[in-house]
Design a protein around this motif. Structure first.
Motif, mmCIF file in Angstrom:
data_model
loop_
_atom_site.group_PDB
_atom_site.id
_atom_site.type_symbol
_atom_site.label_atom_id
_atom_site.label_comp_id
_atom_site.label_asym_id
_atom_site.label_seq_id
_atom_site.Cartn_x
_atom_site.Cartn_y
_atom_site.Cartn_z
ATOM 1 N N VAL A 125 0.868 -1.178 0.000
ATOM 2 C CA VAL A 125 0.000 0.000 0.000
ATOM 3 C C VAL A 125 0.902 1.225 0.000
ATOM 4 O O VAL A 125 1.732 1.401 0.892
ATOM 5 C CB VAL A 125 -0.940 0.016 1.215
ATOM 6 N N ASP A 126 0.737 2.068 -1.019
ATOM 7 C CA ASP A 126 1.636 3.216 -1.162
ATOM 8 C C ASP A 126 0.944 4.281 -2.012
ATOM 9 O O ASP A 126 -0.156 4.060 -2.532
ATOM 10 C CB ASP A 126 2.942 2.768 -1.830
ATOM 11 N N ILE A 127 1.599 5.428 -2.175
ATOM 12 C CA ILE A 127 1.053 6.460 -3.050
ATOM 13 C C ILE A 127 1.218 6.010 -4.502
ATOM 14 O O ILE A 127 2.087 5.184 -4.820
ATOM 15 C CB ILE A 127 1.730 7.824 -2.821
ATOM 16 N N GLU A 133 6.189 3.513 -10.276
ATOM 17 C CA GLU A 133 7.609 3.203 -10.437
ATOM 18 C C GLU A 133 7.901 1.737 -10.164
ATOM 19 O O GLU A 133 8.708 1.112 -10.855
ATOM 20 C CB GLU A 133 8.439 4.098 -9.496
ATOM 21 N N ALA A 134 7.244 1.174 -9.153
ATOM 22 C CA ALA A 134 7.445 -0.245 -8.835
ATOM 23 C C ALA A 134 6.922 -1.139 -9.956
ATOM 24 O O ALA A 134 7.521 -2.169 -10.278
ATOM 25 C CB ALA A 134 6.757 -0.588 -7.512
ATOM 26 N N GLN A 139 8.471 -4.769 -10.164
ATOM 27 C CA GLN A 139 8.442 -5.213 -8.777
ATOM 28 C C GLN A 139 7.020 -5.509 -8.318
ATOM 29 O O GLN A 139 6.808 -5.976 -7.206
ATOM 30 C CB GLN A 139 9.068 -4.147 -7.874
ATOM 31 N N LEU A 140 6.031 -5.203 -9.168
ATOM 32 C CA LEU A 140 4.629 -5.514 -8.918
ATOM 33 C C LEU A 140 4.061 -6.219 -10.145
ATOM 34 O O LEU A 140 4.458 -5.939 -11.273
ATOM 35 C CB LEU A 140 3.818 -4.239 -8.659
ATOM 36 N N PRO A 148 -4.542 6.617 -15.826
ATOM 37 C CA PRO A 148 -3.781 5.451 -16.262
ATOM 38 C C PRO A 148 -2.277 5.701 -16.280
ATOM 39 O O PRO A 148 -1.829 6.845 -16.228
ATOM 40 C CB PRO A 148 -4.302 5.222 -17.682
ATOM 41 N N VAL A 149 -1.524 4.609 -16.352
ATOM 42 C CA VAL A 149 -0.081 4.691 -16.525
ATOM 43 C C VAL A 149 0.183 4.812 -18.026
ATOM 44 O O VAL A 149 -0.065 3.875 -18.780
ATOM 45 C CB VAL A 149 0.625 3.451 -15.956
#
Length: 286
Positions: A125-127, A133-134, A139-140, A148-149
């Protein structure tokens, strides 16, 4: 020529480096190098050229990449259409923004656990900036974030938006934006930037903004009377019912928070795709 060799070749080609490919595949660098050497020996061609920035494909390597990607696609099709989902094993890494974690994420994780009882879940759980970036760093496997990304290598599925409302502590007087601090999202987020820009246009540079990376802490600060701020209405309703928060209308409301379920487009990951679409179903039902 083996599937492991072709898969290793693809990871090195995508990440442009043996070390990065080894980290992604969770094997040693010598193992990656050995697989590439065996593949080159079998085909009797050179597949990579080394540069100061990593490795790049030769003409023969570019040709092989097209065939290897087709083979990888067929593998995923077989896995998706033939294999039993309940038998899937391994680690599936999910990242979620706190807004989602505080609302429908538990239902999503519960449903995921029921569909894939042998899958191990890892939750972050993060911003949204850090989740993006992860995800790009692989990393995810799946990111539930403000999106969207907008990257070529990422697929996005739209999730329901969260409407915002202005809230203050129950019993507090109507606020003066030049005297009362505004509690906001973390600095490196789109909602923070938009809020600061709009406050500056409407009230000038004298507005104090307290940024906070924790949504639950922000809500608690507002309920305690430290400041005012925009909160997702879905998260404020319980506090309003409990008499802790009161909604007010200053004449404008920040934009809704738009979310997506995002995953890397290559190599194709049918599990991540299915989970993204399941997340959209759960969010819509919630």
């Amino acid at each position: 020529m083996t599937l492991d060799q072709l898969q290793t070749f693809l990871w090195v080609a995508r990440l442009q480096g043996v070390r990065r490919a080894a980290e992604q595949m969770n094997i040693s660098q010598p193992a990656v190098t050995a697989r590439l050497q065996a593949l080159e020996d079998t085909l009797q061609v050179k597949l990579f050229e080394r540069t100061t920035r990593g490795v790049v494909l030769t003409r023969e390597g570019e040709l092989l990449r097209g065939y290897a990607e087709q083979i990888g696609f067929v593998q995923e099709e077989i896995r998706q259409r033939v294999s039993d989902p309940t038998g899937l094993e391994g680690l599936f890494r999910v990242g979620a923004s706190e807004t989602i974690a505080e609302t429908w994420l538990p239902r999503f994780l519960e449903g995921l656990s029921q569909q894939y009882p042998r899958l191990n879940l890892e939750l972050t759980v993060d911003i949204s900036y850090n989740l993006r970036e992860a995800l790009l760093a692989r990393q995810l496997d799946l990111a539930l974030l403000m999106g969207p990304v907008s990257a070529y290598s990422v697929n996005n599925v739209a999730l329901p938006s969260f409407e915002l409302g202005w809230y203050r502590a129950t019993g507090a007087a109507l606020p003066d934006f030049l005297k009362t601090p505004v509690i906001s999202y973390a600095r490196n987020t789109r909602p923070y930037r938009e809020l600061v820009e709009e406050l500056g246009k409407r009230h000038g540079p004298g507005v104090r903004v307290f940024s906070c990376a924790s949504l639950s802490a922000s809500i608690q600060m507002i309920a305690s009377g430290i400041g005012i701020g925009p909160i997702p209405n879905a998260l404020a309703k319980d506090r309003v019912a409990a008499g802790q928060l009161c909604r007010f209308d200053p004449g404008w409301t920040p934009s809704s928070l738009d979310f997506t379920a995002s995953w890397m487009a290559e190599p194709r990951n049918s599990l991540a795709e299915r989970c993204a679409r399941f997340a959209a179903e759960v969010a819509q039902a919630w």
